[in-house]
Design an enzyme around this catalytic site. Sequence first.
Site, short mmCIF file in Angstrom:
data_model
loop_
_atom_site.label_atom_id
_atom_site.label_comp_id
_atom_site.label_asym_id
_atom_site.label_seq_id
_atom_site.Cartn_x
_atom_site.Cartn_y
_atom_site.Cartn_z
N HIS A 109 0.84 -1.21 0.00
CA HIS A 109 0.00 0.00 0.00
C HIS A 109 0.86 1.25 0.00
O HIS A 109 1.89 1.29 0.68
CB HIS A 109 -0.89 0.04 1.24
CG HIS A 109 -1.95 -1.02 1.25
ND1 HIS A 109 -1.72 -2.29 1.70
CD2 HIS A 109 -3.24 -0.98 0.82
CE1 HIS A 109 -2.82 -3.00 1.57
NE2 HIS A 109 -3.76 -2.24 1.04
N LYS A 134 -1.09 -7.92 -4.41
CA LYS A 134 -2.06 -6.81 -4.30
C LYS A 134 -1.28 -5.51 -4.19
O LYS A 134 -0.51 -5.33 -3.24
CB LYS A 134 -2.95 -7.02 -3.08
CG LYS A 134 -3.97 -5.90 -2.88
CD LYS A 134 -4.81 -6.16 -1.64
CE LYS A 134 -5.76 -5.00 -1.38
NZ LYS A 134 -6.37 -5.08 -0.05
N LYS A 278 -14.70 22.25 -22.66
CA LYS A 278 -15.37 22.21 -23.97
C LYS A 278 -14.61 23.02 -25.02
O LYS A 278 -14.59 22.65 -26.19
CB LYS A 278 -16.79 22.76 -23.84
CG LYS A 278 -17.74 21.78 -23.18
CD LYS A 278 -19.15 22.33 -23.12
CE LYS A 278 -20.06 21.30 -22.47
NZ LYS A 278 -21.43 21.77 -22.30
N ASP A 314 -24.55 19.70 -28.21
CA ASP A 314 -25.30 20.68 -27.41
C ASP A 314 -26.12 21.58 -28.32
O ASP A 314 -27.27 21.92 -28.02
CB ASP A 314 -24.33 21.61 -26.65
CG ASP A 314 -23.76 20.96 -25.41
OD1 ASP A 314 -24.37 20.04 -24.88
OD2 ASP A 314 -22.66 21.40 -24.96
P1 ATR Z 1 -20.12 25.92 -20.18
O1 ATR Z 1 -19.12 25.27 -21.06
O2 ATR Z 1 -21.06 24.92 -19.55
O3 ATR Z 1 -20.85 27.06 -20.80
P2 ATR Z 1 -18.22 27.68 -18.90
O4 ATR Z 1 -17.50 27.78 -20.18
O5 ATR Z 1 -17.42 27.44 -17.65
O6 ATR Z 1 -19.28 26.49 -18.95
O7 ATR Z 1 -19.15 28.97 -18.72
C1 ATR Z 1 -19.90 29.20 -17.58
C2 ATR Z 1 -20.74 30.47 -17.77
O8 ATR Z 1 -21.52 30.65 -16.59
C3 ATR Z 1 -19.91 31.73 -17.96
O9 ATR Z 1 -20.62 32.60 -18.81
C4 ATR Z 1 -19.86 32.30 -16.53
O10 ATR Z 1 -19.70 33.70 -16.47
P3 ATR Z 1 -18.25 34.40 -16.47
O11 ATR Z 1 -17.76 34.32 -17.88
O12 ATR Z 1 -18.53 35.78 -16.02
O13 ATR Z 1 -17.40 33.60 -15.51
C5 ATR Z 1 -21.24 31.94 -16.05
N1 ATR Z 1 -21.32 31.91 -14.60
C6 ATR Z 1 -20.85 30.93 -13.80
N2 ATR Z 1 -21.11 31.23 -12.50
C7 ATR Z 1 -21.76 32.41 -12.50
C8 ATR Z 1 -22.30 33.25 -11.48
N3 ATR Z 1 -22.23 32.92 -10.20
N4 ATR Z 1 -22.92 34.40 -11.85
C9 ATR Z 1 -23.02 34.73 -13.15
N5 ATR Z 1 -22.52 34.00 -14.16
C10 ATR Z 1 -21.90 32.85 -13.85
#
Ligand code: ATR
Length: 504
Positions: A109, A134, A278, A314
Amino acid sequence: MICIPITAKTNDEAINDLREASRFADIVELRIDYIKEPDLNALLKSKTKPVIVTNRSLRQGGLFEGDEIDRMDLLKKAINLKAEFVDVEYDCLGKIADKGVSKIIASYHDFSKTPDDLPGIHASIVKSGADIVKIVTFATDIRDNFKMFELLKATGFPTIAFCMGELGQISRILTTKFGGRLTFASLGKGKESAPGQLTIDDCKNVYRISKLNEDTDIYGLLGDPVSHSMGPHIHNASFDAVGINAVYVPFKVEAVSSFLEMSKKLDIKGLSVTIPHKETSVNFLDNIDVIAKNIGAVNTIVNRNGKLTGHNTDCPAAINSLSLTIINAVISGALKMAKIEPSPTGGSLPTLKDRKVVILGAGGAARAIAFGIKDKGASITIVNRVHQRAENLAAEAGCQSLKMHKIHKCEIDVLINTTSVGMHPEIDESPVPSYILKKGMVVFDIVYNPPETKLLKEARERGCIVLNGVKMFVKQAAMQFELFTGQRAPVKLMEDIIRKRING
Ligand code: ATR
């Protein structure tokens, strides 16, 4: 094979758990170090499945507090009582003079890392006279699992090998595919004997570990975080329903490029891609289809003969579910007809043309939807927390952007939330103030858990036409399944699973 460790603290509880575990496990492990005064006679008499007796010292991560002679004496007693297997730490093997009819599992381990020289460690344990080797280490990086798989592929010696910890969970699922003799699963949550151990329910009913073999194809989810994803539930059940020998596992990945290189070596057949990979994944693929290329983001990667191709399901999934909602709303009279679009079948479709669409967010999902809607002739405005990102996306997609605090000035026919605001567990948040929601507006939240976000609840109460992310999620997963396997996806099954899990 699946082994359930018995981690009860008393003899009576252990006897109960042994009976319970024997209903599900192929083999049980009796952790006698968990019991203050183990009654080995009674315990071994009550078992109905082959047993591994383990008496782990504190030094090796166990609970046995007595001295070394007492510890070994208990293991010798298990041998006298003809336990099928006895687990002995590899460096204590010399202390067992006579192993009787028992087979010795010589264990190694490492609770802090996964050493590079696993083959060297394995070879020296084989030499020491073990019946079964193991090796269990701690994964600090997803690539540590691959070291275990390489070790298992290379050896013909009976071996149990996997990584502990959250990052090591995939090795617990996939070990049997690569020749590992067994994996450990807990009887239930709270009964784990090591970090990262899956429950027997997950092993049997989600990952179908008993059915995995060397011909099983590997698929998975590439992202971070991945632990709450529905992907393993729907894809594994779909493989089963369609009769495909494949398994889908979560890959929690920080560094995309090195992971994708390794995924080719392991012949991983396909990947779903989620936050935050992505967009970055696009840079490490051999090919990319037209939709994904235009969008600049992928949610699906397919490995065709060692070449990785990126797709984006998507986009069509979102447009499809949004269009259907609009069509239904027009048919029911809840929504006025906008311009008529000719449909491919010769009729006409009242969908998105000339509608004023506001997209909240500027990440991968927003990109996919913006490019898809643009093609339908809608007028789009991007609104994002970090306004610069909204401007950038708007410039690329040929649409407008607006600062968040000015959203109330915007005329909106269709509002789409692509941010994670309102998603479980932050369910009391909404990305916009409720006063901007007007009767007759279409409000689409791509979040599917919870099925009714705060945004959708407020929109429904104000007379909007609402759509949650369930249909889009099922559609994108079904298209992904079809790209992965070339077979039609069991869409109804997928939707039932999602709805059951989110109570939607
Ligand atoms: P996905 O690929 O699922 O779209 P992402 O690329 O991480 O995920 O994008 C997340 C989105 O949610 C972004 O537009 C993010 O805003 P910012 O560009 O300003 O970061 C938005 N987002 C995530 N949390 C947020 C929050 N608490 N309030 C407002 N917008 C949020």
